[in-house]
Design a protein around this motif. Structure first.
Motif, mmCIF file in Angstrom:
data_model
loop_
_atom_site.group_PDB
_atom_site.id
_atom_site.type_symbol
_atom_site.label_atom_id
_atom_site.label_comp_id
_atom_site.label_asym_id
_atom_site.label_seq_id
_atom_site.Cartn_x
_atom_site.Cartn_y
_atom_site.Cartn_z
ATOM 1 N N LEU A 1 0.814 -1.214 0.000
ATOM 2 C CA LEU A 1 0.000 0.000 0.000
ATOM 3 C C LEU A 1 0.849 1.266 0.000
ATOM 4 C CD1 LEU A 1 -2.788 -1.034 2.545
ATOM 5 C CD2 LEU A 1 -2.823 -1.202 0.046
ATOM 6 N N VAL A 2 2.127 1.174 0.383
ATOM 7 C CA VAL A 2 3.013 2.339 0.338
ATOM 8 C C VAL A 2 4.091 2.191 -0.728
ATOM 9 C CG1 VAL A 2 2.642 2.879 2.762
ATOM 10 C CG2 VAL A 2 4.584 1.452 2.117
ATOM 11 N N ALA A 3 4.270 0.979 -1.257
ATOM 12 C CA ALA A 3 5.384 0.718 -2.166
ATOM 13 C C ALA A 3 5.213 1.376 -3.524
ATOM 14 C CB ALA A 3 5.574 -0.787 -2.344
ATOM 15 N N GLY A 4 4.003 1.735 -3.884
ATOM 16 C CA GLY A 4 3.796 2.369 -5.180
ATOM 17 C C GLY A 4 3.974 3.863 -5.173
ATOM 18 N N PHE A 5 4.560 4.410 -4.097
ATOM 19 C CA PHE A 5 4.777 5.844 -3.949
ATOM 20 C C PHE A 5 3.473 6.633 -4.183
ATOM 21 C CE2 PHE A 5 8.584 3.895 -5.898
ATOM 22 C CZ PHE A 5 9.367 3.884 -4.769
ATOM 23 N N PRO A 6 2.419 6.303 -3.427
ATOM 24 C CA PRO A 6 1.128 6.975 -3.655
ATOM 25 C C PRO A 6 1.144 8.411 -3.162
ATOM 26 C CG PRO A 6 1.028 5.607 -1.696
ATOM 27 C CD PRO A 6 2.374 5.349 -2.325
ATOM 28 N N ARG B 1 -8.043 7.431 5.454
ATOM 29 C CA ARG B 1 -7.682 7.499 6.878
ATOM 30 C C ARG B 1 -6.925 6.246 7.301
ATOM 31 N NH1 ARG B 1 -12.820 9.941 7.240
ATOM 32 N NH2 ARG B 1 -13.839 8.016 7.924
ATOM 33 N N HIS B 2 -7.370 5.104 6.793
ATOM 34 C CA HIS B 2 -6.681 3.843 7.089
ATOM 35 C C HIS B 2 -5.235 3.901 6.599
ATOM 36 C CE1 HIS B 2 -5.385 -0.311 6.454
ATOM 37 N NE2 HIS B 2 -6.326 -0.704 7.292
ATOM 38 N N LEU B 3 -5.037 4.361 5.371
ATOM 39 C CA LEU B 3 -3.695 4.442 4.803
ATOM 40 C C LEU B 3 -2.825 5.428 5.568
ATOM 41 C CD1 LEU B 3 -4.613 4.446 1.003
ATOM 42 C CD2 LEU B 3 -3.609 2.565 2.305
ATOM 43 N N ARG B 4 -3.408 6.555 5.972
ATOM 44 C CA ARG B 4 -2.631 7.563 6.689
ATOM 45 C C ARG B 4 -2.217 7.055 8.068
ATOM 46 N NH1 ARG B 4 1.253 10.206 6.275
ATOM 47 N NH2 ARG B 4 1.433 12.325 7.068
ATOM 48 N N ARG B 5 -3.107 6.318 8.733
ATOM 49 C CA ARG B 5 -2.746 5.742 10.032
ATOM 50 C C ARG B 5 -1.586 4.766 9.882
ATOM 51 N NH1 ARG B 5 -8.398 5.605 10.967
ATOM 52 N NH2 ARG B 5 -8.479 3.438 10.253
ATOM 53 N N MET B 6 -1.616 3.973 8.809
ATOM 54 C CA MET B 6 -0.524 3.042 8.589
ATOM 55 C C MET B 6 0.779 3.793 8.331
ATOM 56 S SD MET B 6 -0.106 -0.063 5.827
ATOM 57 C CE MET B 6 0.496 0.993 4.525
ATOM 58 N N GLN B 7 0.715 4.876 7.559
ATOM 59 C CA GLN B 7 1.903 5.688 7.316
ATOM 60 C C GLN B 7 2.446 6.265 8.613
ATOM 61 O OE1 GLN B 7 0.972 8.625 4.337
ATOM 62 N NE2 GLN B 7 1.461 7.238 2.641
ATOM 63 N N PHE B 8 1.560 6.781 9.463
ATOM 64 C CA PHE B 8 1.994 7.317 10.759
ATOM 65 C C PHE B 8 2.671 6.234 11.589
ATOM 66 C CE2 PHE B 8 -1.326 10.878 10.568
ATOM 67 C CZ PHE B 8 -0.372 11.829 10.253
ATOM 68 N N ASP B 9 2.078 5.030 11.600
ATOM 69 C CA ASP B 9 2.662 3.923 12.368
ATOM 70 C C ASP B 9 4.066 3.602 11.869
ATOM 71 O OD1 ASP B 9 0.480 3.660 13.994
ATOM 72 O OD2 ASP B 9 -0.350 1.901 12.982
ATOM 73 N N LEU B 10 4.227 3.529 10.550
ATOM 74 C CA LEU B 10 5.533 3.203 9.985
ATOM 75 C C LEU B 10 6.535 4.334 10.213
ATOM 76 C CD1 LEU B 10 4.560 1.476 6.613
ATOM 77 C CD2 LEU B 10 5.519 0.397 8.648
ATOM 78 N N GLU B 11 6.079 5.575 10.056
ATOM 79 C CA GLU B 11 6.983 6.708 10.267
ATOM 80 C C GLU B 11 7.451 6.771 11.716
ATOM 81 O OE1 GLU B 11 4.645 9.968 8.894
ATOM 82 O OE2 GLU B 11 4.896 9.461 6.776
ATOM 83 N N ALA B 12 6.603 6.350 12.640
ATOM 84 C CA ALA B 12 6.980 6.380 14.057
ATOM 85 C C ALA B 12 8.096 5.390 14.377
ATOM 86 C CB ALA B 12 5.763 6.083 14.931
ATOM 87 N N THR B 13 8.258 4.366 13.545
ATOM 88 C CA THR B 13 9.290 3.358 13.826
ATOM 89 C C THR B 13 10.692 3.852 13.487
ATOM 90 O OG1 THR B 13 9.229 2.285 11.631
ATOM 91 C CG2 THR B 13 7.623 1.546 13.281
ATOM 92 N N MET B 14 10.821 4.929 12.713
ATOM 93 C CA MET B 14 12.138 5.356 12.248
ATOM 94 C C MET B 14 13.035 5.830 13.385
ATOM 95 S SD MET B 14 10.896 8.889 10.397
ATOM 96 C CE MET B 14 12.405 9.849 10.374
ATOM 97 N N GLU B 15 12.454 6.219 14.518
ATOM 98 C CA GLU B 15 13.241 6.656 15.672
ATOM 99 C C GLU B 15 13.387 5.563 16.716
ATOM 100 O OE1 GLU B 15 14.883 9.345 15.808
ATOM 101 O OE2 GLU B 15 14.090 10.264 13.987
ATOM 102 N N LYS B 16 12.870 4.369 16.422
ATOM 103 C CA LYS B 16 12.882 3.290 17.407
ATOM 104 C C LYS B 16 13.744 2.127 16.914
ATOM 105 C CE LYS B 16 8.162 4.479 18.790
ATOM 106 N NZ LYS B 16 6.755 4.024 18.857
ATOM 107 N N ARG B 17 14.272 1.386 17.852
ATOM 108 C CA ARG B 17 15.086 0.218 17.506
ATOM 109 C C ARG B 17 14.185 -1.017 17.569
ATOM 110 N NH1 ARG B 17 20.089 1.997 16.892
ATOM 111 N NH2 ARG B 17 20.797 3.799 18.095
#
Length: 369
Positions: free
Chosen positions: A77-82, A93-109
């Protein structure tokens, strides 16, 4: 796997095409690969942090690594550079929540697995149907690259905010939308297959193991070359998901856990100790699922990982560790396997480090940690 569904995940072909051959090479030139984070920073870069560096202990350590929590995200759902999703739309809204979840992982190990599963879609050309006097909804689906017709029946529960006893239903190939009046739910096909009982018995094939920590945030934006290459190679017949896991490391030592020392009660010390642990766990899981040759990774990365393992093992006086990937309530999506690991929901691995190499031994399933 049922006999009427053939094996849909092809073996890897050799050699792998490069990102340039796949036509995506220019997308990944903006930053070095995340494994460069394994290298020690220049001395001048940490001089001001030296007073905050962790206090180490001298006693040998053994670790028990478990999964604190785990969640799948549908990478396709994000791999096609939407474009940025329209949050006024339930699917957006579903897609944006998933993006937020993934973006939040960039600062976590955190540890992630890039996994393939056979392609499954809703069949929007056929109608859904309700059971008599119930909220059992039968939804037609298409399974596999040959789009074999099938269906799943899910039993819905009325949400607290609903104003209707039965929702109106809209189906597209990837999403089902349930309008309850006071609430609209949007679920992807993989949400439905994970949340509701069904007869599909496919497994999740681990293609790549990584760590989410990356200030550039390329994983969430589909700009990580290694992961995007896997997606390009397997996207025709398979769906790709990210299984993101937060690991808990229990340290067993006569001197206790260094992370619990008062001197290490600061963010810098805590992160250095956590980095040691997650770097080692990542390398061990790479070895277990991807095999000793780490197919698809460069010789430079292999050498950097060896150097990092030597340093982290010495700093922690680490003798051995066990990784237990079991969850309390796993679903079918946690039937994990790879070219080097058998299908199981109960992967338990005993590990030692010898001269920068992780040696892994799978523990039989009947053995408990």
């Amino acid at each position: 796997m049922p006999s009427d569904y053939p094996e849909l995940i092809a073996d890897d072909d050799y050699p792998d095409p490069s990102p340039e051959e796949l036509g995506v090479g220019a997308l990944f030139a903006e930053a070095p690969e995340p494994f460069h984070d394994l290298l020690a920073p220049p001395t001048e870069a940490i001089d001001e942090l030296l007073p905050l560096m962790p206090q180490r202990t001298a006693a040998p350590q053994t670790w028990v690594v478990t999964v604190a929590d785990a969640k799948f995200h549908w990478y396709d759902l994000v791999a096609g550079f939407p474009e940025i999703p329209d949050i006024r739309d339930p699917v957006g809204r579903h897609l944006r929540r998933m993006q937020f979840d993934l973006e939040a992982t960039m600062e976590k190990r955190l540890i992630y697995f890039a996994v393939n599963r056979p392609r499954v879609r809703f069949d929007a050309s056929r109608s859904t149907s309700w059971g008599f006097f119930s909220l059992k909804l039968t939804v037609p689906i298409l399974v596999g690259a040959d789009e074999k017709r099938d269906s799943i029946t899910i039993e819905l529960e009325v949400p607290f905010a609903a104003t209707l006893k039965k929702p109106s239903v809209v189906v597209t190939d990837r999403f089902i939308t349930l309008n309850w009046g006071g609430l609209i739910e949007a679920l992807s096909i993989h949400d439905v297959l994970q949340q509701y009982e069904n007869s599909l018995t496919f497994q999740s094939k681990v293609q790549y193991v990584g760590q989410t920590k990356d200030p550039v945030g390329r994983l969430a934006r589909a700009r990580l070359a290694a992961v995007q290459k896997i997606h390009q190679l397997h996207s025709e017949d398979n769906d790709m998901l990210l299984l993101i896991q937060r690991m808990n490391v229990e340290v067993i030592s006569d001197d206790g856990d260094p992370a619990e020392l008062p001197a290490n009660d600061n963010p810098v010390a805590a992160d250095v100790l956590l980095k040691d642990r997650i770097d080692i766990v990542e390398c061990a899981l790479i070895r277990y699922f991807e095999g000793p040759m780490m197919h698809g990774r460069s010789d430079k990365e292999a050498e950097i990982r060896k150097q990092r393992l030597r340093e982290a093992q010495a700093a922690n006086h680490l003798e051995s560790f066990r990784i237990d990937l079991r969850l309390e309530d796993p679903g079918k999506y946690h039937d994990l396997f790879s070219q080097h690991a058998p299908v199981s929901r109960n992967h338990i691995i005993d590990c030692t480090i010898v001269d920068g190499e992780v040696l892994v031994t799978r523990v039989p399933e009947k053995t408990k940690s």
